[in-house]
Enzyme design. Structure first.
Site, mmCIF file in Angstrom:
data_model
loop_
_atom_site.group_PDB
_atom_site.id
_atom_site.type_symbol
_atom_site.label_atom_id
_atom_site.label_comp_id
_atom_site.label_asym_id
_atom_site.label_seq_id
_atom_site.Cartn_x
_atom_site.Cartn_y
_atom_site.Cartn_z
ATOM 1 N N ASP A 90 5.199 -0.133 12.110
ATOM 2 C CA ASP A 90 3.920 -0.663 11.631
ATOM 3 C C ASP A 90 3.706 -2.133 11.991
ATOM 4 O O ASP A 90 2.684 -2.720 11.631
ATOM 5 C CB ASP A 90 3.806 -0.485 10.108
ATOM 6 C CG ASP A 90 3.699 0.983 9.718
ATOM 7 O OD1 ASP A 90 3.290 1.794 10.565
ATOM 8 O OD2 ASP A 90 4.047 1.317 8.564
ATOM 9 N N ARG B 61 -8.399 0.036 4.960
ATOM 10 C CA ARG B 61 -7.481 0.982 4.294
ATOM 11 C C ARG B 61 -6.211 0.280 3.841
ATOM 12 O O ARG B 61 -5.569 0.723 2.898
ATOM 13 C CB ARG B 61 -7.065 2.094 5.271
ATOM 14 C CG ARG B 61 -8.170 3.020 5.636
ATOM 15 C CD ARG B 61 -7.648 4.103 6.515
ATOM 16 N NE ARG B 61 -6.530 4.767 5.858
ATOM 17 C CZ ARG B 61 -5.853 5.780 6.366
ATOM 18 N NH1 ARG B 61 -6.189 6.240 7.543
ATOM 19 N NH2 ARG B 61 -4.868 6.333 5.724
ATOM 20 N N ARG C 15 1.435 13.915 14.207
ATOM 21 C CA ARG C 15 2.056 13.607 12.908
ATOM 22 C C ARG C 15 2.220 14.871 12.045
ATOM 23 O O ARG C 15 1.494 15.100 11.076
ATOM 24 C CB ARG C 15 1.272 12.535 12.164
ATOM 25 C CG ARG C 15 1.358 11.194 12.849
ATOM 26 C CD ARG C 15 0.722 10.101 12.067
ATOM 27 N NE ARG C 15 1.501 9.651 10.937
ATOM 28 C CZ ARG C 15 1.035 8.836 9.997
ATOM 29 N NH1 ARG C 15 -0.199 8.385 10.063
ATOM 30 N NH2 ARG C 15 1.790 8.466 8.993
ATOM 31 N N LYS D 124 0.839 -1.212 0.000
ATOM 32 C CA LYS D 124 0.000 0.000 0.000
ATOM 33 C C LYS D 124 0.868 1.253 0.000
ATOM 34 O O LYS D 124 0.698 2.139 -0.840
ATOM 35 C CB LYS D 124 -0.898 0.013 1.246
ATOM 36 C CG LYS D 124 -1.520 1.373 1.536
ATOM 37 C CD LYS D 124 -2.297 1.391 2.828
ATOM 38 C CE LYS D 124 -1.500 1.581 4.079
ATOM 39 N NZ LYS D 124 -1.238 2.978 4.492
ATOM 40 N N ASN D 125 1.796 1.340 0.940
ATOM 41 C CA ASN D 125 2.546 2.589 1.103
ATOM 42 C C ASN D 125 3.444 2.885 -0.094
ATOM 43 O O ASN D 125 3.606 4.044 -0.480
ATOM 44 C CB ASN D 125 3.357 2.555 2.404
ATOM 45 C CG ASN D 125 2.456 2.680 3.623
ATOM 46 O OD1 ASN D 125 1.286 3.033 3.491
ATOM 47 N ND2 ASN D 125 2.971 2.367 4.793
ATOM 48 N N CYS E 204 -3.779 12.712 13.422
ATOM 49 C CA CYS E 204 -4.115 11.336 13.087
ATOM 50 C C CYS E 204 -4.499 10.618 14.371
ATOM 51 O O CYS E 204 -4.438 11.184 15.453
ATOM 52 C CB CYS E 204 -2.971 10.658 12.346
ATOM 53 S SG CYS E 204 -1.918 9.647 13.338
HETATM 54 N N1 EPU Z 1 7.923 13.874 11.243
HETATM 55 C C1 EPU Z 1 8.093 15.175 11.639
HETATM 56 N N2 EPU Z 1 7.817 16.151 10.720
HETATM 57 C C2 EPU Z 1 7.399 15.874 9.465
HETATM 58 C C3 EPU Z 1 7.251 14.542 9.061
HETATM 59 C C4 EPU Z 1 7.524 13.539 9.989
HETATM 60 O O1 EPU Z 1 8.463 15.461 12.762
HETATM 61 O O2 EPU Z 1 7.180 16.819 8.684
HETATM 62 C C5 EPU Z 1 8.210 12.786 12.215
HETATM 63 C C6 EPU Z 1 6.981 11.959 12.578
HETATM 64 O O3 EPU Z 1 6.215 12.570 13.565
HETATM 65 C C7 EPU Z 1 7.617 10.662 13.002
HETATM 66 C C8 EPU Z 1 8.835 10.534 12.105
HETATM 67 O O4 EPU Z 1 9.055 11.840 11.586
HETATM 68 O O5 EPU Z 1 8.017 10.719 14.333
HETATM 69 C C9 EPU Z 1 8.718 9.575 10.960
HETATM 70 O O6 EPU Z 1 7.494 9.774 10.272
HETATM 71 P P1 EPU Z 1 7.390 9.627 8.686
HETATM 72 O O7 EPU Z 1 7.288 10.987 8.079
HETATM 73 O O8 EPU Z 1 8.493 8.738 8.220
HETATM 74 O O9 EPU Z 1 5.997 8.883 8.500
HETATM 75 P P2 EPU Z 1 5.000 9.046 7.295
HETATM 76 O O10 EPU Z 1 5.738 9.234 6.031
HETATM 77 O O11 EPU Z 1 3.929 10.009 7.639
HETATM 78 C C10 EPU Z 1 4.986 6.504 6.650
HETATM 79 C C11 EPU Z 1 3.970 5.425 6.506
HETATM 80 C C12 EPU Z 1 3.473 5.008 7.892
HETATM 81 C C13 EPU Z 1 4.657 4.556 8.723
HETATM 82 C C14 EPU Z 1 5.729 5.646 8.772
HETATM 83 C C15 EPU Z 1 6.987 5.230 9.485
HETATM 84 C C16 EPU Z 1 2.924 5.899 4.371
HETATM 85 C C17 EPU Z 1 1.734 6.364 3.636
HETATM 86 N N3 EPU Z 1 2.845 5.916 5.697
HETATM 87 O O12 EPU Z 1 4.325 7.597 7.274
HETATM 88 O O13 EPU Z 1 2.591 3.924 7.678
HETATM 89 O O14 EPU Z 1 4.229 4.259 10.034
HETATM 90 O O15 EPU Z 1 6.087 6.035 7.421
HETATM 91 O O16 EPU Z 1 7.576 4.140 8.852
HETATM 92 O O17 EPU Z 1 3.908 5.495 3.769
HETATM 93 C C18 EPU Z 1 0.780 2.506 8.156
HETATM 94 O O18 EPU Z 1 0.990 1.964 7.063
HETATM 95 O O19 EPU Z 1 0.007 2.022 9.032
HETATM 96 C C19 EPU Z 1 1.475 3.757 8.457
HETATM 97 C C20 EPU Z 1 1.074 4.586 9.402
#
Ligand code: EPU
Length: 434
Positions: A312, A404, A123, A22-23, A118
């Protein structure tokens, strides 16, 4: 609304097949919008998030066709012209925020709704916006929307360090940087398999990216990208979920196969933790065979960015620990407070508590069926796993979270021996009065 009714104690057997990621698919779809033509993405799972993002992309005027049976999705970027991602869709799925990079990269401007909170915390998306500014976009906030503009229609490029490393921000910045008029560098970039596969697709489209799979990505912008035919990877989180299911719900000494796994995408800490529990584990190509031992050993884990133990998979690991002999802990260093599933699991007689930012789980206690509530995707699947090993019937409410991210979950698990029914219910119906 739908719920799952899970009758526990039915041992799993046979084979569980893993769908496309998915991601990764969401990032590949965003890449598709960068090309002025028809991009084909194969092995796309038929999931709610994919439909939501298809709708987000269609708002631009691009064509999106999804052949669900064939898991083939086509994006025709030639007709895209509108540079908006509306709140009504972005609020349903945070990854819609990829439209910031995709629209900036393709058109040099974007008006994208801020995603909001979220289920388990704030997030933030600050890194996406600060990074885009570092690449040369001007960013304003208007009525809950991020309004981004590149000078003279194209971003100049720049240097940005992600702190902390972020999957989503790395993807967004790459979407903007690959068609910039100059070079860019992303430091402390994410190297999760989703990001690596996404970079490989961009390279096939004509993007110039060095350092793929490392913490430093160097990008030289190109004038235009070409549409491609690309095959998505298997879902590593679904693979890990099924491996955990096999470890806790298989018959002792019997082997369950999880098919369609890219072992390298799971990372060594997860594989080591699985082996540490004492399960029999053998790998043959893309199939992992798991044999449940007489007793599972309790293995504490600490999540981290790739190749660390995936955040995850920590909710699912909690259920495995409850089935082990002894106590163990889980710490999530990616999302410090992603523990909303714990109070629900406690309703099923699990003795797990959150203490000083970690979960302590007591193993060896028989779980029992209860009505429990899904709070997010991975929390939901942990409740299903718990229901499968619990005594009696578990009702997992609000499974729209689960839909989802897991394709036909109940059908796949039932074909392997589980007893899970999807039932419609009225969330607001009064309980029967005596
Ligand atoms: N963060 C910040 N600022 C930002 C962006 C992220 O502080 O602007 C922090 C977050 O709060 C967190 C860390 O950086 O502590 C890492 O978050 P990341 O940005 O990597 O997460 P994401 O891209 O929003 C994706 C996956 C998530 C998965 C995370 C971590 C997708 C669509 N989502 O989220 O997947 O948990 O990476 O690996 O790719 C799931 O599939 O259930 C899911 C939540």
């Amino acid at each position: 609304m739908d719920k799952f009714v899970v009758r526990g104690g039915r041992p799993l057997y046979g084979t569980l097949d893993v769908s496309g990621s998915k991601n990764t698919a969401l990032a590949l779809m965003a890449a598709g919008l960068l090309a002025d033509g028809k991009t084909t993405i194969r092995n796309v799972p038929a999931l709610r998030d994919i439909y939501t993002f298809s709708r987000v992309i269609k708002v631009t005027g691009a064509g999106v066709e999804f052949d669900e049976a064939d898991h083939r999705l086509e994006i025709d970027g030639a007709t895209a012209s509108k540079t908006v991602a509306p709140y009504e869709l972005v609020k349903r799925m945070r990854a819609s925020f990829y439209m910031l990079g995709a629209l900036l990269g393709r058109f040099g401007k974007a008006r994208v709704s801020l995603p909001g909170g979220c289920a388990w915390g704030p997030r933030p998306v600050n890194l996406h916006m600060e990074g885009m500014e570092a690449l040369g976009a001007s960013i304003d906030l208007e009525d809950g929307y991020v309004v981004a503009t590149a000078p003279s229609g194209r971003m100049p490029g720049g240097v940005f360090e992600l702190n902390p490393s972020s999957v989503g921000a790395t993807i967004n910045l790459l979407l903007g940087a690959v068609t910039a008029s100059g070079g860019s560098r992303i430091d402390n970039a994410a190297k999760e398999p989703d990001v690596v596969d996404f970079c490989r697709m961009l390279q096939r489209m004509g993007a110039r990216i060095d350092g793929v799979g490392t913490r430093t990505l160097e990008i030289e912008g190109v004038d235009a990208l070409s549409p491609v035919d690309w095959t998505n990877s298997p879902d590593r989180i679904e693979a890990g979920t099924f491996m955990i299911a096999a470890a806790i719900a298989g018959r002792v000494g019997e082997t369950i196969s999880v098919r369609g796994v890219n072992i390298d995408h799971l990372g060594k800490p997860f594989m080591d933790a699985m082996k540490g529990t004492g399960v029999g584990l053998s790998i043959d190509g893309d199939t992992v065979a798991i044999t449940r031992p007489t007793t599972l050993k309790p293995i504490s884990v600490r999540t981290d960015v790739f190749p660390g133990f995936p955040t995850d998979l920590q909710a699912q690991w909690t259920v495995l620990l409850a089935c082990a002999e002894g106590n163990a802990r889980i710490r999530d260093t990616v999302y410090l407070d992603r523990f909303k599933h714990i109070p629900e699991l406690r309703r099923m007689n699990m003795n797990a508590i959150v203490m000083d930012g970690e979960v302590v789980v007591e193993g060896g206690r028989q779980l029992s069926g209860a009505h429990v509530m899904s709070t997010d995707l991975r929390a939901s699947v942990s409740l299903v796993l718990a229901g499968m090993v619990a005594e009696g019937e578990t009702h997992v409410l609000r499974i729209y979270h689960l839909d989802r991210g897991y394709e036909r979950l109940e059908q796949k698990l039932c074909a392997a021996g589980a007893d899970i029914r999807r039932v419609s219910y009225d969330e607001w119906a009064d309980p029967e009065m005596e």
